[in-house]
Motif scaffolding. Structure first.
Motif, PDB file in Angstrom:
ATOM      1  N   LYS A 158      34.692 -41.517  98.255  1.00 37.53           N
ATOM      2  CA  LYS A 158      34.085 -41.547  96.922  1.00 37.53           C
ATOM      3  C   LYS A 158      33.124 -40.371  96.746  1.00 37.53           C
ATOM      4  O   LYS A 158      33.051 -39.782  95.670  1.00 37.53           O
ATOM      5  N   ARG A 159      32.398 -40.008  97.796  1.00 36.14           N
ATOM      6  CA  ARG A 159      31.485 -38.861  97.716  1.00 36.14           C
ATOM      7  C   ARG A 159      32.228 -37.549  97.491  1.00 36.14           C
ATOM      8  O   ARG A 159      31.677 -36.605  96.932  1.00 36.14           O
ATOM      9  N   GLU A 160      33.475 -37.478  97.942  1.00 42.21           N
ATOM     10  CA  GLU A 160      34.277 -36.263  97.729  1.00 42.21           C
ATOM     11  C   GLU A 160      34.613 -36.069  96.245  1.00 42.21           C
ATOM     12  O   GLU A 160      34.907 -34.970  95.811  1.00 42.21           O
ATOM     13  N   LEU A 161      34.595 -37.166  95.487  1.00 37.42           N
ATOM     14  CA  LEU A 161      34.953 -37.128  94.066  1.00 37.42           C
ATOM     15  C   LEU A 161      33.672 -37.136  93.242  1.00 37.42           C
ATOM     16  O   LEU A 161      33.175 -38.182  92.847  1.00 37.42           O
ATOM     17  N   ASP A 162      33.146 -35.959  92.978  1.00 38.09           N
ATOM     18  CA  ASP A 162      31.876 -35.837  92.276  1.00 38.09           C
ATOM     19  C   ASP A 162      32.059 -36.121  90.784  1.00 38.09           C
ATOM     20  O   ASP A 162      32.792 -35.402  90.105  1.00 38.09           O
ATOM     21  N   GLY A 163      31.420 -37.171  90.302  1.00 41.02           N
ATOM     22  CA  GLY A 163      31.523 -37.500  88.883  1.00 41.02           C
ATOM     23  C   GLY A 163      31.910 -38.943  88.622  1.00 41.02           C
ATOM     24  O   GLY A 163      32.101 -39.340  87.476  1.00 41.02           O
ATOM     25  N   ILE A 164      31.994 -39.739  89.687  1.00 39.24           N
ATOM     26  CA  ILE A 164      32.278 -41.177  89.529  1.00 39.24           C
ATOM     27  C   ILE A 164      31.062 -41.807  88.860  1.00 39.24           C
ATOM     28  O   ILE A 164      29.933 -41.567  89.269  1.00 39.24           O
ATOM     29  N   GLN A 165      31.295 -42.619  87.824  1.00 39.29           N
ATOM     30  CA  GLN A 165      30.172 -43.237  87.113  1.00 39.29           C
ATOM     31  C   GLN A 165      30.044 -44.739  87.381  1.00 39.29           C
ATOM     32  O   GLN A 165      28.948 -45.278  87.349  1.00 39.29           O
ATOM     33  N   VAL A 166      31.162 -45.407  87.632  1.00 37.32           N
ATOM     34  CA  VAL A 166      31.130 -46.853  87.868  1.00 37.32           C
ATOM     35  C   VAL A 166      32.069 -47.163  89.023  1.00 37.32           C
ATOM     36  O   VAL A 166      33.170 -46.622  89.090  1.00 37.32           O
ATOM     37  N   GLU A 167      31.620 -48.047  89.926  1.00 40.16           N
ATOM     38  CA  GLU A 167      32.483 -48.459  91.030  1.00 40.16           C
ATOM     39  C   GLU A 167      32.820 -49.933  90.883  1.00 40.16           C
ATOM     40  O   GLU A 167      31.983 -50.728  90.470  1.00 40.16           O
ATOM     41  N   LEU A 168      34.055 -50.258  91.223  1.00 40.86           N
ATOM     42  CA  LEU A 168      34.521 -51.634  91.127  1.00 40.86           C
ATOM     43  C   LEU A 168      35.350 -51.946  92.363  1.00 40.86           C
ATOM     44  O   LEU A 168      36.177 -51.134  92.791  1.00 40.86           O
ATOM     45  N   GLN A 169      35.110 -53.105  92.953  1.00 42.13           N
ATOM     46  CA  GLN A 169      35.894 -53.571  94.099  1.00 42.13           C
ATOM     47  C   GLN A 169      36.738 -54.737  93.597  1.00 42.13           C
ATOM     48  O   GLN A 169      36.202 -55.648  92.968  1.00 42.13           O
ATOM     49  N   ALA A 170      38.042 -54.711  93.843  1.00 38.15           N
ATOM     50  CA  ALA A 170      38.907 -55.788  93.362  1.00 38.15           C
ATOM     51  C   ALA A 170      39.875 -56.236  94.442  1.00 38.15           C
ATOM     52  O   ALA A 170      40.472 -55.421  95.131  1.00 38.15           O
ATOM     53  N   THR A 171      40.007 -57.564  94.571  1.00 38.45           N
ATOM     54  CA  THR A 171      40.971 -58.136  95.515  1.00 38.45           C
ATOM     55  C   THR A 171      42.070 -58.874  94.757  1.00 38.45           C
ATOM     56  O   THR A 171      43.036 -59.332  95.343  1.00 38.45           O
ATOM     57  N   ASP A 172      41.896 -58.967  93.440  1.00 37.06           N
ATOM     58  CA  ASP A 172      42.803 -59.729  92.591  1.00 37.06           C
ATOM     59  C   ASP A 172      42.777 -59.076  91.203  1.00 37.06           C
ATOM     60  O   ASP A 172      41.724 -58.582  90.792  1.00 37.06           O
ATOM     61  N   PRO A 173      43.899 -59.057  90.475  1.00 38.64           N
ATOM     62  CA  PRO A 173      43.906 -58.414  89.149  1.00 38.64           C
ATOM     63  C   PRO A 173      42.824 -58.942  88.201  1.00 38.64           C
ATOM     64  O   PRO A 173      42.289 -58.186  87.396  1.00 38.64           O
ATOM     65  N   SER A 174      42.457 -60.207  88.330  1.00 32.62           N
ATOM     66  CA  SER A 174      41.438 -60.774  87.436  1.00 32.62           C
ATOM     67  C   SER A 174      40.067 -60.115  87.637  1.00 32.62           C
ATOM     68  O   SER A 174      39.238 -60.105  86.731  1.00 32.62           O
ATOM     69  N   GLU A 175      39.828 -59.554  88.828  1.00 28.15           N
ATOM     70  CA  GLU A 175      38.545 -58.909  89.120  1.00 28.15           C
ATOM     71  C   GLU A 175      38.429 -57.516  88.524  1.00 28.15           C
ATOM     72  O   GLU A 175      37.378 -56.883  88.620  1.00 28.15           O
ATOM     73  N   MET A 176      39.506 -57.045  87.931  1.00 23.47           N
ATOM     74  CA  MET A 176      39.462 -55.738  87.273  1.00 23.47           C
ATOM     75  C   MET A 176      40.156 -55.804  85.914  1.00 23.47           C
ATOM     76  O   MET A 176      40.799 -54.861  85.486  1.00 23.47           O
ATOM     77  N   SER A 177      39.983 -56.925  85.230  1.00 23.96           N
ATOM     78  CA  SER A 177      40.566 -57.085  83.901  1.00 23.96           C
ATOM     79  C   SER A 177      39.923 -56.091  82.942  1.00 23.96           C
ATOM     80  O   SER A 177      38.829 -55.570  83.201  1.00 23.96           O
TER      81      SER A 177
END
Length: 147
Positions: free
Chosen positions: A119-138
């Motif tokens: 993630k540090r290699e990708l400069d410009g990330i504004q929001v992080e989300l962890q998902a184990t199921d599609p409902s967690e990233m609806s």
């Protein structure tokens, strides 16, 4: 370091390397908005992170979620456009760590141990989300996190 003609950077925390294409595609998404999303995967044999799929600017969030495998981990970035309550058009770049419950334990551990460094290699990330199921990233969750 150079493996099979590709420039890569070793990830000291996990021994993982990041293929140049990952950062180049991310820069295109961030600066030129050439892509709606990028899905990354770990090549477990060569221990390197590489681009799995890119989504064109006209692709939707549903197109993005449909390309995440139901039983394999992935990293992804998604350029989310939205309108604020003040009627301003904005966009935020989400980093999503996709780690479904049905994926292999080794794979989950590999993705978890490499995530922060990648993630540090990708400069410009504004929001992080962890998902184990599609409902967690609806889409509702994405919208809620964007505002």
């Amino acid at each position: 370091m150079n493996i099979s003609g590709r420039n890569i950077y070793a990830n000291s925390a996990s021994g993982m390397a990041v293929v140049d294409e990952c950062k180049l595609k991310f820069m295109e998404l961030k600066t030129k908005r050439s892509f709606r999303f990028i899905v990354f995967k770990i090549d477990e044999k060569n221990l390197q992170i590489m681009v799995d799929r890119v989504g064109q600017p006209d692709e939707s969030y549903d197109d993005f979620t449909a390309c995440l495998p139901p039983d394999e981990c992935r990293y992804a970035v998604f350029d989310f456009d939205f309108v604020t309550d003040e009627n301003c058009q904005k966009s935020k770049i989400f980093f999503i760590a996709w780690s479904p419950d049905t994926s292999k334990v080794r794979s989950k551990m590999l993705y978890a141990s490499s995530k922060d460094r990648f993630k540090r290699e990708l400069d410009g990330i504004q929001v992080e989300l962890q998902a184990t199921d599609p409902s967690e990233m609806s889409l509702d969750i994405i919208k809620g996190r964007a505002l």
